[in-house]
Design an enzyme around this catalytic site. Sequence first.
Site, short mmCIF file in Angstrom:
data_model
loop_
_atom_site.label_atom_id
_atom_site.label_comp_id
_atom_site.label_asym_id
_atom_site.label_seq_id
_atom_site.Cartn_x
_atom_site.Cartn_y
_atom_site.Cartn_z
N CYS A 244 -21.04 135.63 18.52
CA CYS A 244 -20.16 134.72 17.79
C CYS A 244 -19.93 133.49 18.66
CB CYS A 244 -18.84 135.42 17.47
SG CYS A 244 -17.64 134.31 16.71
N HIS A 273 -22.96 134.99 14.48
CA HIS A 273 -21.96 134.21 13.74
C HIS A 273 -22.04 132.81 14.33
CE1 HIS A 273 -18.97 137.79 12.93
NE2 HIS A 273 -20.12 137.95 12.31
N ASP A 320 -19.97 130.89 10.02
CA ASP A 320 -18.70 131.60 10.26
C ASP A 320 -17.61 130.89 9.48
OD1 ASP A 320 -17.14 133.61 11.18
OD2 ASP A 320 -17.38 133.17 13.29
N HIS A 321 -16.39 131.06 9.94
CA HIS A 321 -15.24 130.55 9.18
C HIS A 321 -15.47 129.13 8.67
CE1 HIS A 321 -12.89 133.30 12.10
NE2 HIS A 321 -13.63 133.98 11.25
C1 DNO Z 1 -13.04 137.26 11.91
C2 DNO Z 1 -14.22 138.06 12.24
C3 DNO Z 1 -13.83 139.33 12.96
C4 DNO Z 1 -15.04 140.23 13.07
C5 DNO Z 1 -14.75 141.50 13.84
C6 DNO Z 1 -15.97 142.34 13.99
O1 DNO Z 1 -13.08 136.50 11.01
O2 DNO Z 1 -15.15 137.36 12.95
O3 DNO Z 1 -12.82 139.97 12.25
O4 DNO Z 1 -15.45 140.60 11.79
O5 DNO Z 1 -14.21 141.23 15.07
O6 DNO Z 1 -15.60 143.64 14.16
#
Ligand code: DNO
Length: 356
Positions: A244, A273, A320-321
């Site tokens: 990530c 991510h 991602d977000h």
């Molecule tokens: C948040 C995500 C996390 C992710 C967990 C994986 O938005 O990136 O909640 O899903 O940490 O277990």
Amino acid sequence: MEMTFRWYGANEEKIKLEDIRQIPGCKGIVGTLMDIPVGEVWPKERIKALKEEIEAAGLTLKVIESVNIHEDIKMGVPTHDKWIENYKTTIRNLAEYGIEVICYNFMPVFDWLKTDLDFKLPDGSSTLSFVSSDMPTSPEALIQNMEAGADGFSLPGWEPERLSQFKEVFAFYKNVTDDDLRANFKYFMEAIIPTCEEVGVKMACHPDDPPYSVFGLPRMVKNREDLDWMCNAVDSPYNGITLCTGSIAEDPANDVVAIVAEFTKRNRIPFAHVRNIKFTNVAAKDFYEAPHLSSEGSLDMYAIMQALHDNGFDGYIRPDHGRMIWGETGRPGYGLYDRALGLSYLNGLWEALEKK
Ligand code: DNO
């Protein structure tokens, strides 16, 4: 590389699979079963139904995010063996329906956290942000903050059963060091990786978000050294990372591009991510989650995608977000529109790298 999009399930989402299907170049869903209490076995019939629903919409289901880890496993208490056995059964059940990657995290008590889930940007959009001076002084206040900011949506990693016993769990962790947590991780991995190897499912650990201790809790996935330790703890390509970029970059001391390059080369990133963040105060590690475009944030997204590409990345990626834009409301970080823009941008970078 296969591009995917996170989806929480028809009962949990306004976003429809048909909407996701219309994002150009989006091949698969990163799916979950939100309602299964942490630690319980994921039933085959539920996995089958999820897969069929997703495939009927013309998408694939190869990645699950997350199969959360029972707190007893992270705490290393004797009851952990029961939950580990359940986890192995879940791995087998998921493999039977073609799942290749399981994303999870090994953060005590809390999953990701931010101090503001509705931070307004000058363009009128809103995003998630972290300001260290706004960090609540108690875990209770933090939980209230997150729940109030979620606008009625369940937040991934903030499941009620996870939080119901947080006081006892917090007290327990007072005596748990980073090394103890590492030992508990190793015990878990040694138990499950043979099953993963047998059925072909890769475990992909999400880094700590933020990548430093909060409220004095132990942390073990914060930087290059931690990732290196994790990979060596059980030396198998089935013991991998959900790389990530945003989480790793939240500590400005981390060189995200070098980390992506190294662990892609080592064949330890089955899932990525990819998001951007914009530091508002580097010394305080304050930031907001920026649009994916390099020029909007502090990360060089081209260099990140290049580090994946040039080192032979063949896993799954998701944007991602995203921000809330165009009047959309929804689960913080997980609207449709801005994540779709992010996905298109990442696909554009990838096409350029392929043609180079
Ligand atoms: C948040 C995500 C996390 C992710 C967990 C994986 O938005 O990136 O909640 O899903 O940490 O277990």
